[in-house]
Motif scaffolding. Structure first.
Motif, PDB file in Angstrom:
ATOM      1  N   LYS A   1       0.825  -1.446  -0.192  1.00  0.00           N
ATOM      2  CA  LYS A   1      -0.044  -0.006  -0.130  1.00  0.00           C
ATOM      3  C   LYS A   1       0.885   1.292   0.078  1.00  0.00           C
ATOM      4  CE  LYS A   1      -3.864  -1.743   2.318  1.00  0.00           C
ATOM      5  NZ  LYS A   1      -4.597  -1.815   3.541  1.00  0.00           N
TER       6      LYS A   1
ATOM      7  N   PHE B   1       3.485  -4.209   5.937  1.00  0.00           N
ATOM      8  CA  PHE B   1       3.160  -3.788   7.205  1.00  0.00           C
ATOM      9  C   PHE B   1       2.746  -2.575   7.726  1.00  0.00           C
ATOM     10  CE2 PHE B   1       3.754  -7.971   8.327  1.00  0.00           C
ATOM     11  CZ  PHE B   1       5.055  -8.832   8.554  1.00  0.00           C
TER      12      PHE B   1
ATOM     13  N   PRO C   1       4.413   1.299  11.823  1.00  0.00           N
ATOM     14  CA  PRO C   1       4.353   1.226  13.250  1.00  0.00           C
ATOM     15  C   PRO C   1       4.425  -0.150  13.520  1.00  0.00           C
ATOM     16  CG  PRO C   1       2.712   2.711  12.231  1.00  0.00           C
ATOM     17  CD  PRO C   1       3.423   2.205  11.014  1.00  0.00           C
ATOM     18  N   LEU C   2       4.154  -1.157  12.587  1.00  0.00           N
ATOM     19  CA  LEU C   2       4.161  -2.592  12.857  1.00  0.00           C
ATOM     20  C   LEU C   2       5.451  -3.256  12.673  1.00  0.00           C
ATOM     21  CD1 LEU C   2       2.442  -5.114  13.649  1.00  0.00           C
ATOM     22  CD2 LEU C   2       2.100  -5.444  11.202  1.00  0.00           C
TER      23      LEU C   2
ATOM     24  N   TYR D   1       8.476  -5.087  15.188  1.00  0.00           N
ATOM     25  CA  TYR D   1       8.939  -6.700  15.160  1.00  0.00           C
ATOM     26  C   TYR D   1      10.434  -6.610  15.540  1.00  0.00           C
ATOM     27  CZ  TYR D   1       4.745  -8.725  13.409  1.00  0.00           C
ATOM     28  OH  TYR D   1       3.398  -9.301  13.163  1.00  0.00           O
TER      29      TYR D   1
ATOM     30  N   LYS E   1       3.763 -13.636   5.136  1.00  0.00           N
ATOM     31  CA  LYS E   1       2.738 -12.988   4.386  1.00  0.00           C
ATOM     32  C   LYS E   1       2.728 -13.643   2.836  1.00  0.00           C
ATOM     33  CE  LYS E   1       0.779 -10.427   7.283  1.00  0.00           C
ATOM     34  NZ  LYS E   1      -0.552 -10.724   7.599  1.00  0.00           N
TER      35      LYS E   1
ATOM     36  N   TYR F   1      -0.386 -22.956  14.577  1.00  0.00           N
ATOM     37  CA  TYR F   1       0.107 -22.510  13.437  1.00  0.00           C
ATOM     38  C   TYR F   1      -1.072 -22.541  12.262  1.00  0.00           C
ATOM     39  CZ  TYR F   1       4.688 -22.185  14.798  1.00  0.00           C
ATOM     40  OH  TYR F   1       6.067 -21.729  15.543  1.00  0.00           O
ATOM     41  N   GLN F   2      -2.246 -23.085  12.569  1.00  0.00           N
ATOM     42  CA  GLN F   2      -3.370 -23.271  11.680  1.00  0.00           C
ATOM     43  C   GLN F   2      -4.584 -22.270  12.123  1.00  0.00           C
ATOM     44  OE1 GLN F   2      -3.359 -24.564   8.771  1.00  0.00           O
ATOM     45  NE2 GLN F   2      -1.502 -25.720   8.828  1.00  0.00           N
TER      46      GLN F   2
ATOM     47  N   ILE G   1       0.369 -10.831  19.438  1.00  0.00           N
ATOM     48  CA  ILE G   1       1.254 -10.559  18.626  1.00  0.00           C
ATOM     49  C   ILE G   1       2.990 -10.878  18.949  1.00  0.00           C
ATOM     50  CG2 ILE G   1       1.819  -8.146  19.204  1.00  0.00           C
ATOM     51  CD1 ILE G   1       1.045  -8.833  15.836  1.00  0.00           C
TER      52      ILE G   1
ATOM     53  N   ASN H   1      -0.305 -17.949  14.520  1.00  0.00           N
ATOM     54  CA  ASN H   1      -0.036 -17.668  13.303  1.00  0.00           C
ATOM     55  C   ASN H   1      -0.946 -16.148  13.190  1.00  0.00           C
ATOM     56  OD1 ASN H   1      -0.771 -17.091  10.471  1.00  0.00           O
ATOM     57  ND2 ASN H   1      -2.560 -18.357  10.511  1.00  0.00           N
ATOM     58  N   LYS H   2      -0.269 -15.092  12.757  1.00  0.00           N
ATOM     59  CA  LYS H   2      -0.764 -13.635  12.745  1.00  0.00           C
ATOM     60  C   LYS H   2      -1.447 -13.395  11.555  1.00  0.00           C
ATOM     61  CE  LYS H   2       2.437 -12.964  16.008  1.00  0.00           C
ATOM     62  NZ  LYS H   2       2.591 -14.321  16.483  1.00  0.00           N
ATOM     63  N   SER H   3      -1.894 -14.478  10.730  1.00  0.00           N
ATOM     64  CA  SER H   3      -2.756 -13.998   9.636  1.00  0.00           C
ATOM     65  C   SER H   3      -4.199 -14.443   9.894  1.00  0.00           C
ATOM     66  CB  SER H   3      -2.142 -14.663   8.296  1.00  0.00           C
ATOM     67  OG  SER H   3      -1.024 -14.217   7.868  1.00  0.00           O
TER      68      SER H   3
ATOM     69  N   THR I   1      -7.080  -9.751   2.636  1.00  0.00           N
ATOM     70  CA  THR I   1      -5.608 -10.003   3.592  1.00  0.00           C
ATOM     71  C   THR I   1      -5.276  -8.938   4.140  1.00  0.00           C
ATOM     72  OG1 THR I   1      -4.440  -9.638   1.209  1.00  0.00           O
ATOM     73  CG2 THR I   1      -4.810 -11.821   1.757  1.00  0.00           C
ATOM     74  N   SER I   2      -5.792  -7.525   3.788  1.00  0.00           N
ATOM     75  CA  SER I   2      -5.189  -6.575   4.655  1.00  0.00           C
ATOM     76  C   SER I   2      -5.998  -6.522   6.021  1.00  0.00           C
ATOM     77  CB  SER I   2      -5.133  -5.416   3.792  1.00  0.00           C
ATOM     78  OG  SER I   2      -6.810  -5.178   3.394  1.00  0.00           O
TER      79      SER I   2
ATOM     80  N   SER J   1      -5.851  -8.972   8.346  1.00  0.00           N
ATOM     81  CA  SER J   1      -5.397  -9.956   9.069  1.00  0.00           C
ATOM     82  C   SER J   1      -5.013  -9.159  10.318  1.00  0.00           C
ATOM     83  CB  SER J   1      -4.025 -10.521   8.596  1.00  0.00           C
ATOM     84  OG  SER J   1      -3.188  -9.705   8.226  1.00  0.00           O
TER      85      SER J   1
ATOM     86  N   ASP K   1      -2.322  -8.856  12.254  1.00  0.00           N
ATOM     87  CA  ASP K   1      -1.103  -8.161  12.489  1.00  0.00           C
ATOM     88  C   ASP K   1      -1.048  -6.820  11.695  1.00  0.00           C
ATOM     89  OD1 ASP K   1       1.007 -10.089   9.963  1.00  0.00           O
ATOM     90  OD2 ASP K   1      -1.153  -9.421  10.066  1.00  0.00           O
ATOM     91  N   LEU K   2      -1.848  -6.701  10.524  1.00  0.00           N
ATOM     92  CA  LEU K   2      -1.999  -5.570   9.746  1.00  0.00           C
ATOM     93  C   LEU K   2      -3.313  -4.749  10.277  1.00  0.00           C
ATOM     94  CD1 LEU K   2      -1.696  -6.910   6.094  1.00  0.00           C
ATOM     95  CD2 LEU K   2      -0.154  -5.940   7.235  1.00  0.00           C
TER      96      LEU K   2
ATOM     97  N   LEU L   1      -3.494  -4.627  13.791  1.00  0.00           N
ATOM     98  CA  LEU L   1      -2.666  -3.832  14.614  1.00  0.00           C
ATOM     99  C   LEU L   1      -1.821  -2.579  14.066  1.00  0.00           C
ATOM    100  CD1 LEU L   1      -1.774  -3.911  17.585  1.00  0.00           C
ATOM    101  CD2 LEU L   1       0.320  -5.294  16.795  1.00  0.00           C
ATOM    102  N   ASN L   2      -1.737  -2.836  12.850  1.00  0.00           N
ATOM    103  CA  ASN L   2      -0.999  -1.559  12.368  1.00  0.00           C
ATOM    104  C   ASN L   2      -1.787  -0.308  12.094  1.00  0.00           C
ATOM    105  OD1 ASN L   2       1.237  -0.325  10.710  1.00  0.00           O
ATOM    106  ND2 ASN L   2       0.046  -0.434   9.149  1.00  0.00           N
TER     107      ASN L   2
ATOM    108  N   LYS M   1      -1.351   3.175  13.737  1.00  0.00           N
ATOM    109  CA  LYS M   1      -0.908   4.106  12.958  1.00  0.00           C
ATOM    110  C   LYS M   1      -1.842   5.439  13.440  1.00  0.00           C
ATOM    111  CE  LYS M   1      -2.543   3.117   8.758  1.00  0.00           C
ATOM    112  NZ  LYS M   1      -2.697   2.853   7.255  1.00  0.00           N
TER     113      LYS M   1
END
Lengths: 337, 355
Positions: A151, A219, A222-223, A227, A237, B91-92, B115, B121-123, B167-168, B170, B172-173, B175-176, B180
């Protein structure tokens, strides 16, 4: 004899070797979304470093080191090899083999390094040449796979971070990519031209940039900043053709190759340039590698030392390199007076 | 000698030290977290295998649930791992189910813990559960859906018309997005309905706390802005069009945020007064639906402001362009201009209205 192409490949792997585990997260923490711009500037600074090394070494043929030169080169080799070994051991014992004792992990890596470097630099360079297509394939697939997920908004705001942070990233990039090139310059340089040496460096640096782009773009800084190993987490990913997942373990083998080449060069330098006498080197090189194994395991199990090295290894390398090059210049001046 | 070394290396370096039999793993598909009476309630949905099916657990179920509770999330989680019959394997992991009570309390504890954990699995996707408890939802018996978490995942991510998550979104993303500046998260929710599971409304957050939810209409508009949709119906009296090929762009300049929405429309039902052989019909329909969607987008922005949740990321636009003038909530303080352009250009197989 080492061919020109093999020199390029060795230079390529050496550029990448020290980045695992420290480079990415330290740079992201220092300069946030400006990491991309700062790392490109770092490549330019690193290029200036390698030009300076090459100019100093070009004047000497063959390279004869005195005691001070050898001590400083030995310290450099110890720091470089230790960085590589403990970062790889930490990665493997954190993500892959959690229950396996770190000593087993490090010792088998050093055995492989010792056996391959024992054959001499020609064989070792041939090994690097054989591993190159696999490394390039992994880099290519990673680059193509991440692009749809990037992005552009994640790269902003630009030039908003503090100047010291950006300068720190430039120094980190320059030192971690350029300093291992000193190992290559200690090899017989009948065929090593600046062109081979610099092309390998630039390609290796570009491959690092091609990983920084998706780390920030996918990512967000910030993320990515929080890490410990963003270069490994981004591989989680990877999703090829919406079907193949959990490929991070396959793609991270490129770092094992980088550390293997770095370790092999360190072992060669110790064998040929620091010890020099083949009768002594036969016993001292395995002892040196055993010592490095214990050192890497010791470091891995003492987190304050890990943190110290994480924050300062680039500075230590810069200072040692500066002192080493200064000692070579002074030695030349002394011998010419 | 070389052969001995080779055999030695092969035996010890093939990762056998950390080897785990598949039968010894408890594969966890979903984690549920609730917060009641000052305690975290953690539920694991574990896939059954043949061995578990031979125990006294109901043989028709493909999953087993393990639930524990404690005042601290970490303790409740670790107790659930200990209560798991075999070696817990994350992991699953695909879903993190939460309730409104937990979300109102705040999700920072669970986010920080998950996290940091390398084995998770973070996804995975975070989904809120409405109108029921998490164990009750996971214990539902749905025809053709033996694993409830898979049913929920298919509902939110594999819908051919629109997917509330991609996918955006998930974990972990997501959390971003929270970390942000100028952005908040909005997550889908599910509820039990007629012996199955259905999508509910979108839940809004400010930072780590739940602040409110969108109505169904607002949720539909949010999906239009979020991701590509296919065949989403918009009604206006007797006329219905299906929206597809939607694109949205955001711009911030001169203290004004401009949201430009473009999409194609195809006629599904139409009032008989319209002449589908006349190009003016399509122009007037395009204008009518452009205004309709523009109003919907403005009402969505109003909902975002009322709930104090910048899930559209308007604040991030301001921060990315002028970081020094950014402050919390500045996205709502700017002038917002919405430009919607729906191009109705298809009428189906027939030109006449058969009524």
């Amino acid at each position: 004899m080492i061919t020109k192409r093999q020199y390029k490949f060795l230079s390529f792997f050496l550029t990448r070797g020290l980045f695992l585990g420290t480079g990415f997260s330290l740079m992201l923490n220092s300069s946030g979304p400006d990491t991309l711009i700062a790392s490109i500037l770092g490549i330019i600074l690193g290029f200036i470093f390698i030009t300076i090394y090459y100019q100093i070494y070009q004047k000497k043929n063959p390279l004869k080191l005195n005691i001070l030169n050898k001590i400083l080169l030995l310290l450099l080799v110890i720091i470089i090899l230790n960085d590589g070994l403990f970062c790889l051991t930490t990665l493997i014992s954190s993500f892959y083999l959690i229950k396996t004792p770190p000593f087993l992990i490090t010792s088998f890596l050093t055995i492989v390094i010792f056996v391959s470097s024992k054959k001499g630099l020609n064989t070792f360079a041939r090994v690097a040449e054989l591993l190159m297509p696999y490394a390039v394939l992994l880099i290519f697939i990673k680059t193509i796979s991440f692009f749809p997920m990037i992005k552009t908004g994640n790269f902003f705001p630009i030039l908003n971070e503090s100047i010291p942070g950006i300068l720190k990233t430039i120094l980190i990039m320059a030192s971690l990519t350029a300093i291992p090139q000193i190992l290559l310059l200690s090899t017989p340089k009948e065929k090593l031209t600046f062109k081979d040496y610099s092309i390998g460096y630039l390609l290796g640096s570009i491959s690092i940039i091609l990983l920084i782009i998706p780390i920030i773009g996918v990512f967000g800084f910030p993320l990515a900043r929080i890490y410990r190993s963003p270069e490994y987490m981004i591989l989680k990913k990877l999703n090829l053709i919406n079907f193949l997942e959990h490929l991070e373990n396959i793609f991270s083998t490129s770092w094992i190759i980088d550390i293997f080449i770095l370790g092999g060069m360190c072992s060669y330098i110790f064998n040929d340039k620091i010890i020099e006498k083949k009768s002594l080197a036969k016993y001292l090189t395995p002892l040196f590698l055993i010592g490095m194994t214990f050192l890497a395991v010791f470091v891995t199990s003492h987190y304050p030392i890990v943190l110290f090295l994480y924050n300062n290894s680039y500075l230590i390398l810069l200072i040692l390199t500066f002192l080493y090059l200064l000692s070579l210049i002074l030695k030349k001046k002394k011998s010419s007076t | 000698m070389k052969k001995i070394i080779l055999i030695f290396l092969l035996l010890l370096t093939t990762g056998c030290y950390d080897f785990k039999e598949l039968n010894s793993l408890a594969i966890i598909e979903a984690i549920g977290v609730d917060y009641q009476d000052d305690e975290y309630i953690v539920t694991f949905e574990i896939l059954n295998d043949k061995k578990l099916e031979n125990t006294n657990i109901d043989n028709s179920r493909k999953t087993t649930l393990v639930t524990t509770k404690d005042k601290k999330f970490v303790k409740a989680f670790e107790d659930a791992i200990k209560a798991t019959p075999k070696d817990a394997y994350f992991y699953q992991l695909k879903l993190l189910l939460i309730t409104e009570d937990l979300a109102s309390h705040g999700i920072e504890d669970i986010t920080d813990y998950l996290i940091r954990l390398h084995k998770v699995n973070k996804s995975l996707y975070m989904v809120m559960v409405d109108d029921t408890t998490i164990p009750d939802l996971l214990a539902l018996n749905i025809d053709n859906e033996p694993v409830i978490s898979t049913a929920i995942l298919d509902l939110i991510s594999k819908n051919p018309k629109l997917s509330p998550v991609n996918t955006s979104d998930s974990f972990d993303l997501m959390l971003n997005t929270i970390l942000k500046k100028g952005s908040d998260i909005a997550i889908p929710s599910v509820k039990p309905e007629n012996d199955t599971i259905a999508l509910s409304t979108t839940k809004l957050f400010n930072d780590y706390h739940y602040t409110g939810s969108l109505t169904e209409e607002e949720t539909k508009t949010y999906f239009l802005l979020k991701d590509s949709v296919y065949d989403i119906y918009y009604e206006d009296g007797p006329n219905t069009i299906a929206i597809y090929d939607n694109k949205v762009s955001y711009d911030y300049d001169n203290d004004t945020i401009t949201i430009t929405f473009k999409a194609e429309g195809s006629i599904k039902t139409i009032d008989e007064k319209y002449d589908l052989r006349n190009s003016n019909t399509y122009i007037s329909l395009s204008k009518e639906y452009s205004n309709l969607i523009k109003e919907d987008i403005l009402s969505l922005i109003k909902a975002s402001k009322e709930n104090n949740s910048d899930f559209l990321g308007l604040g991030t636009l301001v921060y990315n362009k002028t970081p020094k003038s950014y402050y919390d909530g500045c996205g709502f303080a700017k002038k917002i201009v919405v430009k919607a352009n729906i191009n109705v250009n298809r009428n189906g197989l027939v030109y006449e209205v058969v009524k």
